[in-house]
Write a protein that holds these residues in place. Structure first.
Motif, PDB file in Angstrom:
ATOM      1  N   GLU B 187       0.485  -1.891  -0.278  1.00  0.00           N
ATOM      2  CA  GLU B 187       0.088   0.264  -0.278  1.00  0.00           C
ATOM      3  C   GLU B 187       0.771   0.667  -0.207  1.00  0.00           C
ATOM      4  O   GLU B 187       0.459   2.241  -0.631  1.00  0.00           O
ATOM      5  CB  GLU B 187      -0.654  -0.106   1.253  1.00  0.00           C
ATOM      6  N   ALA B 188       1.801   1.097   0.734  1.00  0.00           N
ATOM      7  CA  ALA B 188       2.663   2.770   0.433  1.00  0.00           C
ATOM      8  C   ALA B 188       2.999   2.532  -0.753  1.00  0.00           C
ATOM      9  O   ALA B 188       3.163   3.855  -0.764  1.00  0.00           O
ATOM     10  CB  ALA B 188       3.859   1.873   2.105  1.00  0.00           C
ATOM     11  N   ALA B 189       3.737   1.452  -1.276  1.00  0.00           N
ATOM     12  CA  ALA B 189       4.622   1.564  -2.841  1.00  0.00           C
ATOM     13  C   ALA B 189       3.508   2.643  -3.920  1.00  0.00           C
ATOM     14  O   ALA B 189       3.402   3.178  -4.343  1.00  0.00           O
ATOM     15  CB  ALA B 189       5.011   0.737  -2.846  1.00  0.00           C
ATOM     16  N   LEU B 190       2.252   1.740  -3.771  1.00  0.00           N
ATOM     17  CA  LEU B 190       0.978   2.270  -4.394  1.00  0.00           C
ATOM     18  C   LEU B 190       0.867   3.789  -4.461  1.00  0.00           C
ATOM     19  O   LEU B 190       0.708   3.951  -5.073  1.00  0.00           O
ATOM     20  CB  LEU B 190       0.274   0.639  -4.378  1.00  0.00           C
ATOM     21  N   ALA B 191       0.854   3.950  -2.875  1.00  0.00           N
ATOM     22  CA  ALA B 191       0.469   5.376  -1.874  1.00  0.00           C
ATOM     23  C   ALA B 191       1.416   5.825  -2.919  1.00  0.00           C
ATOM     24  O   ALA B 191       1.387   7.174  -3.122  1.00  0.00           O
ATOM     25  CB  ALA B 191       0.107   5.578  -1.281  1.00  0.00           C
ATOM     26  N   LEU B 192       2.546   5.802  -2.947  1.00  0.00           N
ATOM     27  CA  LEU B 192       3.503   6.611  -3.798  1.00  0.00           C
ATOM     28  C   LEU B 192       3.265   7.212  -5.153  1.00  0.00           C
ATOM     29  O   LEU B 192       3.981   7.971  -6.151  1.00  0.00           O
ATOM     30  CB  LEU B 192       5.155   6.020  -3.499  1.00  0.00           C
ATOM     31  N   GLY B 193       2.148   6.286  -5.856  1.00  0.00           N
ATOM     32  CA  GLY B 193       2.285   6.283  -7.325  1.00  0.00           C
ATOM     33  C   GLY B 193       2.950   5.219  -8.415  1.00  0.00           C
ATOM     34  O   GLY B 193       2.977   5.201  -9.405  1.00  0.00           O
ATOM     35  N   ALA B 194       3.676   4.171  -7.124  1.00  0.00           N
ATOM     36  CA  ALA B 194       4.457   2.999  -8.230  1.00  0.00           C
ATOM     37  C   ALA B 194       3.278   1.837  -9.106  1.00  0.00           C
ATOM     38  O   ALA B 194       2.742   1.157  -8.270  1.00  0.00           O
ATOM     39  CB  ALA B 194       4.797   2.461  -7.316  1.00  0.00           C
ATOM     40  N   PRO B 195       3.478   1.971  -9.924  1.00  0.00           N
ATOM     41  CA  PRO B 195       2.993   0.983 -10.990  1.00  0.00           C
ATOM     42  C   PRO B 195       3.133  -0.465 -10.041  1.00  0.00           C
ATOM     43  O   PRO B 195       3.925  -0.619  -8.980  1.00  0.00           O
ATOM     44  CB  PRO B 195       3.421   0.719 -12.152  1.00  0.00           C
ATOM     45  N   ARG B 196       1.855  -1.665 -11.018  1.00  0.00           N
ATOM     46  CA  ARG B 196       1.445  -2.738  -9.133  1.00  0.00           C
ATOM     47  C   ARG B 196       2.861  -3.326 -10.049  1.00  0.00           C
ATOM     48  O   ARG B 196       3.509  -3.968  -8.649  1.00  0.00           O
ATOM     49  CB  ARG B 196       0.720  -3.170  -9.940  1.00  0.00           C
ATOM     50  N   TRP B 197       3.110  -3.018 -10.937  1.00  0.00           N
ATOM     51  CA  TRP B 197       5.208  -4.081 -11.536  1.00  0.00           C
ATOM     52  C   TRP B 197       6.079  -3.874 -11.006  1.00  0.00           C
ATOM     53  O   TRP B 197       6.678  -5.166 -10.464  1.00  0.00           O
ATOM     54  CB  TRP B 197       5.070  -4.578 -13.144  1.00  0.00           C
ATOM     55  N   ARG B 198       5.566  -2.700 -10.590  1.00  0.00           N
ATOM     56  CA  ARG B 198       7.082  -2.428  -9.905  1.00  0.00           C
ATOM     57  C   ARG B 198       7.318  -2.894  -8.219  1.00  0.00           C
ATOM     58  O   ARG B 198       7.957  -2.336  -7.822  1.00  0.00           O
ATOM     59  CB  ARG B 198       7.741  -0.409 -10.097  1.00  0.00           C
ATOM     60  N   VAL B 199       5.943  -2.566  -7.807  1.00  0.00           N
ATOM     61  CA  VAL B 199       5.555  -2.331  -6.291  1.00  0.00           C
ATOM     62  C   VAL B 199       5.992  -3.910  -5.999  1.00  0.00           C
ATOM     63  O   VAL B 199       7.257  -4.712  -5.252  1.00  0.00           O
ATOM     64  CB  VAL B 199       4.924  -2.326  -6.016  1.00  0.00           C
ATOM     65  N   ARG B 202      10.385  -3.896  -6.841  1.00  0.00           N
ATOM     66  CA  ARG B 202      11.375  -3.260  -5.872  1.00  0.00           C
ATOM     67  C   ARG B 202      10.845  -3.856  -4.807  1.00  0.00           C
ATOM     68  O   ARG B 202      11.845  -3.113  -3.641  1.00  0.00           O
ATOM     69  CB  ARG B 202      11.516  -2.054  -6.033  1.00  0.00           C
ATOM     70  N   ILE B 203       9.696  -4.366  -4.222  1.00  0.00           N
ATOM     71  CA  ILE B 203       9.645  -3.918  -2.747  1.00  0.00           C
ATOM     72  C   ILE B 203       9.032  -5.162  -2.089  1.00  0.00           C
ATOM     73  O   ILE B 203       9.576  -5.859  -1.493  1.00  0.00           O
ATOM     74  CB  ILE B 203       8.177  -2.853  -2.395  1.00  0.00           C
TER      75      ILE B 203
END
Ligand SMILES: Nc1ncnc2c1ncn2[C@@H]1O[C@H](COP(=O)(O)OP(=O)(O)O)[C@@H](O)[C@H]1O
Ligand SMILES: [Mg+2]
Lengths: 310, 298
Positions: B187-199, B202-203
């Motif tokens: 959620e934190a990564a998505l809320a930063l605006g990262a697209p799902r595949w990058r989440v 990278r996370i």
């Protein structure tokens, strides 16, 4: 308007490219411009402009309804969050505060089966418009969660840089020096720089709870949002850490609009310019914080703020 | 209640009843006995492995291929070099196939499929695959790639059979680990605006890395010890063979062949090979445990 379309577009966007110009809905509306900065290059300024010169944007909810499957958690809310103000949302647990806030940056639609109806306007742009890129929305509207959630594999530095790295193509990330400058600026804005300047390389998860939460605030500040949503940001923190965050909120409102969900009435009274009271998915009352706590217009608000239920 | 001194009556209320004490002692003794019974075969296996296996170990045991000679006492029977290298080659190729596929399926299940119909179906088939006896994987490859194509045994066909065997193990363990990654991070990564595949890239995957490695190593260890999938896919041979398109020797199959030999020296070689295989698999297990110990998720 409903948005049962693919939740996230994976296209990378330039920071100032709020609108996906190839979007399906024809002529793109223009991005709401920040009054004192040219809209084409709002993020170009390395170390960041001094706090206060780039105002936040207002957010307006129009008939917002949010569902989990058939369960309607937010039942038609009309509410305006004024630019560069702190608005607190209070109400008993389960009344839909988190759900409403998550609709503002379109995080609600990440939950399987969840959908929203109505309008959310960032300044004048409807962020649920088909031509709007969800990635750009989330860059413009940052979020801080209840539990501090720094990325455990990343250092303090990388945590703050994560927002920039995760959302931009390699070449638009700028040089290393620019990145460092942005990270430092974000950490300073979050009031954390002095505490972590000499351990930027250490794991972010090694900080104290309060520091972790400020790290998360720095992380969302780094992408230069206009609005920050905070969902009970202090409920996992001790009183001193809480106080620091509250002081920080007071400073941040010069450059961003802040929406803060809190179950702590004193906190709302301390930090919020305006306070909104919710009950059962509906907005009961919104007004100047002082008014809500002293002369509320609705008997249910009075009962809640005086501790008779909730 | 008075603060000083409890009356005999009060004490009696809290005293352990004799019958309960007796039952407790009995239960303890029973558990101890069961543990001992379970440990005896384990201790015996280790004892025999060391006693018989170490006897056939020598530098040339590891550096020479089996000669095939079993009749002439004067001539050497050779060692297990081709079997060690063959096992490493076959298992490496099997891993190269099954690990990316298995982790990919797990990522799809956790991040995209979730509780949907398709995901449930996939999970069901993975569970079925987990329960399939290992010889069936060998049989399947034998029928498809050997009988079906009219070609001969080859190391890579053994790798395919082992890869199939590993696939459900890798997928299931990876799925469990990915589910452990706190949703708050996504959620934190998505809320930063990262697209799902990058989440995910990278996370989620970096956070789960240690756990994924542990699961993968355990799957590799499991595959390395399998005989049945190799018997009629990779078959066996004497020579060290770096070309997986040929018959390829492996430790389990050589043990299988050697044990059935009438020559004592050859049977002893099987013990030496078994000790080697157990140590190789044990090392993988130890490494997996060390990594799991350091994992951020446990
Ligand atoms: N992930 C979810 N799935 C299904 N229902 C949910 C979910 N999250 C919240 N809800 C429901 O939505 C309603 C509002 O919840 P929430 O917005 O979390 O309230 P609050 O933040 O005010 O405590 C509750 O009835 C809750 O049960
Ligand atoms: Mg909540």
């Amino acid at each position: 308007m409903s948005f049962e379309r693919p939740a996230a577009r994976v296209a990378d966007v330039e920071p100032d490219d709020l609108l996906n110009k190839r979007g399906p809905l024809g002529p793109p509306q223009s991005m709401p411009a920040r009054p004192q900065s040219p809209p084409t290059q709002p993020y170009a300024s390395g170390l960041g402009t001094p706090a206060g010169t780039e105002p936040g944007l207002s957010v307006t909810l129009r008939g917002l309804r949010a569902f989990y499957g058939a369960n309607e958690a937010v039942r038609g809310v009309d509410l305006e969050f004024n630019a560069n103000e702190v608005t607190a949302i209070i109400g008993p647990s389960g009344c839909g505060k988190s759900t409403m806030v998550r609709c503002i940056n379109r995080m609600h639609e990440e939950i399987p089966g969840a959908r929203a109806e109505g309008k959310v306007l960032l300044d004048e742009l409807d962020i649920y418009d088909g031509a709007v890129d969800v990635v750009a929305v989330r860059r413009a509207i940052g979020m801080v969660f209840q539990k501090p959630n720094p990325f455990p594999t990343m250092s303090v530095f990388d945590n703050v840089a994560a927002g920039l790295r995760l959302t931009m193509r390699g070449r638009s990330q700028g040089s290393k020096a620019e990145l460092r400058a942005k990270v430092e600026a974000a950490l300073r804005s979050a009031g954390l720089w002095d505490e972590v300047a000499d351990r930027l390389g250490e794991p972010g998860a090694g900080l104290s709870g309060g520091q972790q939460q400020r790290l998360c605030i720095a992380r969302s500040l780094a992408v230069n949002p206009e609005v920050i949503l905070m969902d009970e940001p202090c409920s996992a923190l001790d009183p001193i850490a809480t106080l620091k965050i509250e002081e920080l909120i007071d400073q941040l409102k010069r450059r961003v609009t802040i929406v803060i969900v809190t179950h702590n009435m004193q906190q709302a009274a301390r930090v919020a310019d305006r306070t909104a009271f919710m009950l059962d998915g509906r907005l009961i009352e919104v007004g100047a914080t002082q008014e809500i706590f002293t002369t509320p217009g609705d008997p249910r608000t009075e009962e809640y703020v005086t501790g008779k239920f909730g | 209640m008075s603060a000083r001194g409890a009356s005999a009556q009060q004490l009696a209320r809290f005293a352990v009843a004799p019958s309960r004490r007796r039952r407790d002692r009995l239960a303890r003794a029973g558990i101890l006995a069961a543990t001992a019974i379970a440990l005896i075969p384990l201790a015996l296996i280790i004892y025999y492995l060391l006693r018989k296996g170490l006897g056939s170990w020598s530098p040339s045991f590891f550096s020479s291929d089996p000669t095939g000679n079993t009749f002439f006492r004067s001539a050497s029977i050779g060692g297990i070099k081709s079997a060690i290298l063959g096992t490493i080659e076959i298992v490496a190729l099997a891993s190269a196939i099954s690990i990316p596929v298995g982790i990919g399926v797990a990522v799809w299940l956790v991040e995209y499929g979730k509780d949907g119909r398709l995901a449930s179906t996939v999970r069901f088939f993975i569970d079925v695959l987990t329960g399939v006896p290992s010889i069936v994987f060998g049989l399947f490859i034998y029928i498809v790639l050997i009988v079906g194509t009219g070609t001969s045994y080859a190391g890579y066909k053994g790798s395919f059979a082992l890869g199939l065997l590993m696939l459900p193990v890798v997928t299931r363990s990876a799925e469990v680990i990915l589910l452990l990654v706190p949703n708050g991070l996504r959620e934190a990564a998505l809320a930063l605006g990262a697209p799902r595949w990058r989440v995910i890239a990278r996370i989620v995957l970096p956070t789960a890395l240690a756990g994924l490695l542990t699961g993968v190593l355990l799957a590799v260890a499991r595959a390395a010890g399998e005989t049945a999938p190799l018997l009629f896919t990779a078959a066996s041979t004497l020579k060290t063979n770096l070309n997986l398109d040929q018959f390829t020797n492996s430790l389990p199959v050589q043990i299988y062949n050697d044990v059935t030999s009438p020559t004592t020296a050859v049977v002893n070689r099987a013990w030496g090979a078994a000790l080697t295989l157990v140590l190789m698999i044990g090392a993988l297990n130890v490494i997996a445990r060390l990594i799991a110990h350091r994992s951020r998720l446990s």
